[in-house]
Design a protein around this motif. Sequence first.
Motif, PDB file in Angstrom:
ATOM      1  N   GLY A 127      33.480  41.750  40.332  1.00  0.00           N
ATOM      2  CA  GLY A 127      32.545  42.670  40.952  1.00  0.00           C
ATOM      3  C   GLY A 127      31.103  42.231  40.885  1.00  0.00           C
ATOM      4  N   GLY A 128      30.847  41.015  40.442  1.00  0.00           N
ATOM      5  CA  GLY A 128      29.480  40.508  40.395  1.00  0.00           C
ATOM      6  C   GLY A 128      28.786  40.837  39.094  1.00  0.00           C
ATOM      7  N   GLY A 129      27.552  40.365  38.966  1.00  0.00           N
ATOM      8  CA  GLY A 129      26.814  40.525  37.724  1.00  0.00           C
ATOM      9  C   GLY A 129      25.936  41.754  37.662  1.00  0.00           C
ATOM     10  N   GLY A 130      25.850  42.520  38.747  1.00  0.00           N
ATOM     11  CA  GLY A 130      24.987  43.698  38.760  1.00  0.00           C
ATOM     12  C   GLY A 130      25.635  44.904  38.105  1.00  0.00           C
ATOM     13  N   THR A 131      24.889  45.985  38.051  1.00  0.00           N
ATOM     14  CA  THR A 131      25.415  47.204  37.449  1.00  0.00           C
ATOM     15  C   THR A 131      26.392  47.928  38.378  1.00  0.00           C
ATOM     16  OG1 THR A 131      23.493  48.432  38.237  1.00  0.00           O
ATOM     17  CG2 THR A 131      23.399  47.564  35.980  1.00  0.00           C
ATOM     18  N   ILE A 132      26.240  47.704  39.693  1.00  0.00           N
ATOM     19  CA  ILE A 132      27.154  48.285  40.665  1.00  0.00           C
ATOM     20  C   ILE A 132      28.066  47.176  41.165  1.00  0.00           C
ATOM     21  CG2 ILE A 132      27.347  49.415  42.912  1.00  0.00           C
ATOM     22  CD1 ILE A 132      24.560  50.609  42.391  1.00  0.00           C
ATOM     23  N   PRO A 133      29.385  47.338  41.056  1.00  0.00           N
ATOM     24  CA  PRO A 133      30.294  46.282  41.528  1.00  0.00           C
ATOM     25  C   PRO A 133      30.064  45.977  43.003  1.00  0.00           C
ATOM     26  CG  PRO A 133      31.497  47.940  40.283  1.00  0.00           C
ATOM     27  CD  PRO A 133      30.104  48.468  40.486  1.00  0.00           C
ATOM     28  N   ALA A 134      30.097  44.690  43.345  1.00  0.00           N
ATOM     29  CA  ALA A 134      29.876  44.257  44.719  1.00  0.00           C
ATOM     30  C   ALA A 134      30.880  43.162  45.068  1.00  0.00           C
ATOM     31  CB  ALA A 134      28.452  43.732  44.875  1.00  0.00           C
ATOM     32  N   PRO A 135      31.183  43.016  46.347  1.00  0.00           N
ATOM     33  CA  PRO A 135      32.087  41.935  46.747  1.00  0.00           C
ATOM     34  C   PRO A 135      31.372  40.590  46.671  1.00  0.00           C
ATOM     35  CG  PRO A 135      31.290  43.097  48.672  1.00  0.00           C
ATOM     36  CD  PRO A 135      30.775  43.847  47.472  1.00  0.00           C
ATOM     37  N   PRO A 136      32.126  39.494  46.650  1.00  0.00           N
ATOM     38  CA  PRO A 136      31.495  38.171  46.683  1.00  0.00           C
ATOM     39  C   PRO A 136      30.878  37.918  48.053  1.00  0.00           C
ATOM     40  CG  PRO A 136      33.862  37.964  46.917  1.00  0.00           C
ATOM     41  CD  PRO A 136      33.581  39.415  46.626  1.00  0.00           C
ATOM     42  N   VAL A 137      30.021  36.919  48.148  1.00  0.00           N
ATOM     43  CA  VAL A 137      29.410  36.536  49.418  1.00  0.00           C
ATOM     44  C   VAL A 137      30.456  35.883  50.324  1.00  0.00           C
ATOM     45  CG1 VAL A 137      27.628  35.090  50.485  1.00  0.00           C
ATOM     46  CG2 VAL A 137      27.140  36.316  48.350  1.00  0.00           C
ATOM     47  N   ALA A 138      31.378  35.141  49.705  1.00  0.00           N
ATOM     48  CA  ALA A 138      32.438  34.475  50.473  1.00  0.00           C
ATOM     49  C   ALA A 138      33.652  34.259  49.577  1.00  0.00           C
ATOM     50  CB  ALA A 138      31.952  33.141  51.022  1.00  0.00           C
ATOM     51  N   VAL A 139      34.799  34.060  50.206  1.00  0.00           N
ATOM     52  CA  VAL A 139      36.041  33.743  49.501  1.00  0.00           C
ATOM     53  C   VAL A 139      36.601  32.461  50.123  1.00  0.00           C
ATOM     54  CG1 VAL A 139      38.397  34.500  48.952  1.00  0.00           C
ATOM     55  CG2 VAL A 139      36.534  36.178  49.050  1.00  0.00           C
ATOM     56  N   ARG A 140      36.949  31.505  49.268  1.00  0.00           N
ATOM     57  CA  ARG A 140      37.587  30.275  49.733  1.00  0.00           C
ATOM     58  C   ARG A 140      39.073  30.354  49.392  1.00  0.00           C
ATOM     59  NH1 ARG A 140      34.800  25.299  47.493  1.00  0.00           N
ATOM     60  NH2 ARG A 140      35.643  26.109  45.554  1.00  0.00           N
ATOM     61  N   VAL A 141      39.922  30.210  50.409  1.00  0.00           N
ATOM     62  CA  VAL A 141      41.368  30.242  50.222  1.00  0.00           C
ATOM     63  C   VAL A 141      41.875  28.806  50.399  1.00  0.00           C
ATOM     64  CG1 VAL A 141      43.555  31.194  51.031  1.00  0.00           C
ATOM     65  CG2 VAL A 141      41.465  32.571  51.174  1.00  0.00           C
ATOM     66  N   THR A 142      42.579  28.299  49.393  1.00  0.00           N
ATOM     67  CA  THR A 142      43.121  26.950  49.450  1.00  0.00           C
ATOM     68  C   THR A 142      44.635  27.029  49.349  1.00  0.00           C
ATOM     69  OG1 THR A 142      41.128  26.069  48.396  1.00  0.00           O
ATOM     70  CG2 THR A 142      43.084  24.652  48.387  1.00  0.00           C
ATOM     71  N   LEU A 143      45.319  26.447  50.324  1.00  0.00           N
ATOM     72  CA  LEU A 143      46.785  26.413  50.353  1.00  0.00           C
ATOM     73  C   LEU A 143      47.264  24.978  50.223  1.00  0.00           C
ATOM     74  CD1 LEU A 143      47.439  28.727  53.434  1.00  0.00           C
ATOM     75  CD2 LEU A 143      47.493  29.385  51.032  1.00  0.00           C
ATOM     76  N   THR A 144      48.292  24.778  49.424  1.00  0.00           N
ATOM     77  CA  THR A 144      48.952  23.478  49.339  1.00  0.00           C
ATOM     78  C   THR A 144      50.353  23.628  49.893  1.00  0.00           C
ATOM     79  OG1 THR A 144      47.664  22.830  47.409  1.00  0.00           O
ATOM     80  CG2 THR A 144      49.714  21.610  47.813  1.00  0.00           C
ATOM     81  N   PHE A 145      50.680  22.765  50.850  1.00  0.00           N
ATOM     82  CA  PHE A 145      51.993  22.742  51.486  1.00  0.00           C
ATOM     83  C   PHE A 145      52.740  21.509  51.002  1.00  0.00           C
ATOM     84  CE2 PHE A 145      49.104  24.864  54.340  1.00  0.00           C
ATOM     85  CZ  PHE A 145      49.836  25.918  54.846  1.00  0.00           C
ATOM     86  N   THR A 146      54.015  21.650  50.684  1.00  0.00           N
ATOM     87  CA  THR A 146      54.868  20.516  50.356  1.00  0.00           C
ATOM     88  C   THR A 146      55.961  20.453  51.408  1.00  0.00           C
ATOM     89  OG1 THR A 146      54.398  20.742  48.006  1.00  0.00           O
ATOM     90  CG2 THR A 146      56.358  19.485  48.605  1.00  0.00           C
ATOM     91  N   GLN A 147      56.024  19.295  52.091  1.00  0.00           N
ATOM     92  CA  GLN A 147      56.990  19.122  53.168  1.00  0.00           C
ATOM     93  C   GLN A 147      57.703  17.785  53.011  1.00  0.00           C
ATOM     94  OE1 GLN A 147      54.072  19.572  56.332  1.00  0.00           O
ATOM     95  NE2 GLN A 147      54.881  21.605  56.768  1.00  0.00           N
ATOM     96  N   PRO A 148      58.889  17.665  53.593  1.00  0.00           N
ATOM     97  CA  PRO A 148      59.587  16.384  53.535  1.00  0.00           C
ATOM     98  C   PRO A 148      58.828  15.318  54.312  1.00  0.00           C
ATOM     99  CG  PRO A 148      60.963  18.103  54.548  1.00  0.00           C
ATOM    100  CD  PRO A 148      59.626  18.693  54.269  1.00  0.00           C
TER     101      PRO A 148
END
Length: 86
Positions: A43-64
């Motif tokens: 929720g961030g470092g402030g006294t009121i919880p807040a969302p992050p500025v951005a979210v990075r989603v990393t996916l790893t795929f395993t394929q033949p």
Amino acid sequence: ADQTGTNFSFDLTNEASSVIAEEVTAVVFDYYDGTGWVETWEGGGGTIPAPPVAVRVTLTFTQPGPRGQTVDRTISQVIAVRTAPG
């Protein structure tokens, strides 16, 4: 389980029934606080919880691969959170 709205729940007694893509072998979420990336978000470092500025989603795929071996491919996408301060 009710999977609508905020009542989503996983059936952990049969995890295989919740698999969406078997080739996805890792999922990582990182959160940008405005100055750097962090691995968890409380929720961030402030006294009121807040969302992050951005979210990075990393996916790893395993394929033949072409010769019988497996090939890992990792992709990332950064998603801006427009309700975030900053």
